[in-house]
Design a protein around this motif. Structure first.
Motif, PDB file in Angstrom:
ATOM      1  N   ASN A  86     -28.406  27.152  -7.112  1.00 30.52           N
ATOM      2  CA  ASN A  86     -28.435  25.383  -6.915  1.00 30.52           C
ATOM      3  C   ASN A  86     -28.797  25.220  -5.551  1.00 30.52           C
ATOM      4  O   ASN A  86     -29.501  24.349  -5.133  1.00 30.52           O
ATOM      5  N   LYS A  87     -28.163  25.971  -4.657  1.00 28.99           N
ATOM      6  CA  LYS A  87     -28.664  25.980  -3.337  1.00 28.99           C
ATOM      7  C   LYS A  87     -29.867  26.012  -2.930  1.00 28.99           C
ATOM      8  O   LYS A  87     -30.658  25.517  -2.181  1.00 28.99           O
ATOM      9  N   PHE A  88     -30.266  27.473  -3.560  1.00 31.54           N
ATOM     10  CA  PHE A  88     -31.743  27.584  -3.232  1.00 31.54           C
ATOM     11  C   PHE A  88     -32.821  26.465  -3.941  1.00 31.54           C
ATOM     12  O   PHE A  88     -33.705  26.003  -3.189  1.00 31.54           O
ATOM     13  N   GLU A  89     -32.527  26.002  -5.039  1.00 35.85           N
ATOM     14  CA  GLU A  89     -33.241  25.191  -5.481  1.00 35.85           C
ATOM     15  C   GLU A  89     -33.306  23.604  -4.781  1.00 35.85           C
ATOM     16  O   GLU A  89     -34.313  23.214  -4.540  1.00 35.85           O
ATOM     17  N   LYS A 100     -43.521  20.253  -5.320  1.00 29.82           N
ATOM     18  CA  LYS A 100     -42.478  20.054  -6.489  1.00 29.82           C
ATOM     19  C   LYS A 100     -41.106  20.780  -6.343  1.00 29.82           C
ATOM     20  O   LYS A 100     -40.177  20.550  -7.083  1.00 29.82           O
ATOM     21  N   GLY A 101     -41.077  21.760  -5.377  1.00 33.07           N
ATOM     22  CA  GLY A 101     -39.912  22.534  -5.306  1.00 33.07           C
ATOM     23  C   GLY A 101     -39.814  23.717  -6.143  1.00 33.07           C
ATOM     24  O   GLY A 101     -38.649  24.343  -6.467  1.00 33.07           O
ATOM     25  N   ASN A 102     -40.879  23.860  -6.815  1.00 33.64           N
ATOM     26  CA  ASN A 102     -41.153  25.036  -8.047  1.00 33.64           C
ATOM     27  C   ASN A 102     -41.019  26.363  -7.114  1.00 33.64           C
ATOM     28  O   ASN A 102     -40.955  27.648  -7.729  1.00 33.64           O
ATOM     29  N   TYR A 103     -41.559  26.513  -5.898  1.00 39.04           N
ATOM     30  CA  TYR A 103     -41.691  27.649  -5.168  1.00 39.04           C
ATOM     31  C   TYR A 103     -41.330  27.490  -3.723  1.00 39.04           C
ATOM     32  O   TYR A 103     -42.101  26.550  -3.099  1.00 39.04           O
ATOM     33  N   VAL A 104     -40.953  28.695  -3.123  1.00 40.21           N
ATOM     34  CA  VAL A 104     -40.690  28.765  -1.694  1.00 40.21           C
ATOM     35  C   VAL A 104     -41.816  29.615  -1.031  1.00 40.21           C
ATOM     36  O   VAL A 104     -41.730  30.665  -1.289  1.00 40.21           O
ATOM     37  N   PRO A 105     -42.619  29.044  -0.260  1.00 38.49           N
ATOM     38  CA  PRO A 105     -43.642  29.991   0.320  1.00 38.49           C
ATOM     39  C   PRO A 105     -42.922  31.119   1.190  1.00 38.49           C
ATOM     40  O   PRO A 105     -41.838  30.659   2.044  1.00 38.49           O
ATOM     41  N   ASN A 106     -43.603  32.082   1.341  1.00 37.41           N
ATOM     42  CA  ASN A 106     -43.143  32.880   2.578  1.00 37.41           C
ATOM     43  C   ASN A 106     -43.560  32.585   3.668  1.00 37.41           C
ATOM     44  O   ASN A 106     -44.174  31.725   3.983  1.00 37.41           O
ATOM     45  N   ALA A 107     -43.116  33.512   4.846  1.00 37.54           N
ATOM     46  CA  ALA A 107     -43.402  33.125   6.315  1.00 37.54           C
ATOM     47  C   ALA A 107     -44.829  33.066   6.693  1.00 37.54           C
ATOM     48  O   ALA A 107     -45.002  32.165   7.344  1.00 37.54           O
ATOM     49  N   ILE A 108     -45.503  33.794   6.349  1.00 35.17           N
ATOM     50  CA  ILE A 108     -47.123  33.729   6.456  1.00 35.17           C
ATOM     51  C   ILE A 108     -47.609  32.225   5.958  1.00 35.17           C
ATOM     52  O   ILE A 108     -48.375  31.604   6.734  1.00 35.17           O
TER      53      ILE A 108
END
Length: 289
Positions: free
Chosen positions: A6-9, A48-56
């Motif tokens: 839940n925190k991640f989402e 939409k919050g479906n994906y968290v991008p990596n650092a790059i």
């Protein structure tokens, strides 16, 4: 596990909303923002919050939006790891040269089975590679871990590097030169260029290690004057950043350097400095050069 999810989402949703807000301020479409970076569908999923991008990817998006990577937009993103205690412990063990304890802890914790973020995996393999080399001097295994770590986030298209990427470049070149795999100092130059030109994202005290490892490599190549120059730069950089980290190591190594070129006066001054600093700040000096 559910609370962690839940925190991640929640963070993914917040990050996506902020990116969408900044994009709309610039009157950019998702297609325009994605051009040259990723697909439009990727931007859509991020917003939409479906994906968290990596650092790059995140860095490239922020650069296009004109957002500093260390502003409030990202403040929670870099805190999403549930293993901050783990990261702090392995850093402490490594900085205190407790390498056997470091590897034992990493092997016994089995945390590797639970990591999913590129940055967390990079942290794990960086410290594992460093610890492996310090204990076994097995350059082949250590370099395999370190090169693996770098690949999680690094791309030669990046203009700015994370602090950890800079440390990995330095560690790779240090092991390569010390094990006589190469005489090239190219990776050190990449790391030093990022530091000197302020191209390190959120720099911290650990960057002092780069100056030390670079100086050590130069010492083994008997380039004493250049090594002294790098150590002096390291002392300046460290003190300018309100830190005492590695200072005793710098002055201990300077003592050896000045002895090598028979500069008795500066050798004595450096010896006094390292003894005083190590006593005041309780720093354990690495004397195996």
């Amino acid at each position: 596990m559910e609370s962690s999810l839940n925190k991640f989402e929640a963070i993914a949703h917040s990050l996506g909303q902020n990116i969408a807000t900044e994009r709309k301020k610039l009157r950019l479409t998702q297609k325009q923002l994605s051009a040259g970076i990723c697909s439009q569908s990727m931007i859509s999923n991020i917003e939409k919050g479906n994906y968290v991008p990596n650092a790059i990817l995140l860095t490239e998006i922020c650069q296009k939006l004109g957002i500093s990577v260390d502003n409030s937009l990202l403040s929670t993103y870099y805190e999403i790891s549930e293993y901050n205690g783990f990261n702090k412990k392995v850093e402490l063990l490594c900085n205190n040269h407790q390498y056997e304890e470091l590897i034992d802890y990493m092997d016994s914790s089995r945390i590797i089975d639970t990591l999913f973020r590129s940055e967390d995996l990079q942290t794990f393999y960086y410290y594992y590679g460093c610890g492996t080399y310090q204990i076994t001097k097995d350059s082949t295994s250590a370099l395999r871990y370190l090169n693996m770590a770098l690949k999680f986030t690094y791309s030669n298209r990046k203009e700015n590097l994370t602090g950890l990427e800079v440390l990995i470049f330095s560690a790779i070149n240090f092991i390569e030169t010390k094990s006589s795999r190469t005489k090239s100092l190219k990776n050190f130059e990449i790391a030093m260029n990022a530091i000197s030109k302020n191209k390190v994202l959120m720099p911290d005290k650990n960057l002092s290690i780069v100056f030390y490892q670079y100086a050590m490599a130069l010492l083994h190549q008997k380039n004493f004057n250049k090594s002294i120059e790098i150590l002096q730069a390291g002392v300046q950089w460290t003190t300018e950043h309100d830190s005492n980290f590695m200072l005793s190591d710098f002055f201990f190594l300077l003592t050896q350097e000045y002895d090598a070129i028979e500069d008795t006066q500066h050798a004595r001054e450096s010896e006094t400095n390292y003894q005083v600093i190590s006593k005041i700040f309780h720093q354990k000096v690495n004397k195996s050069i």
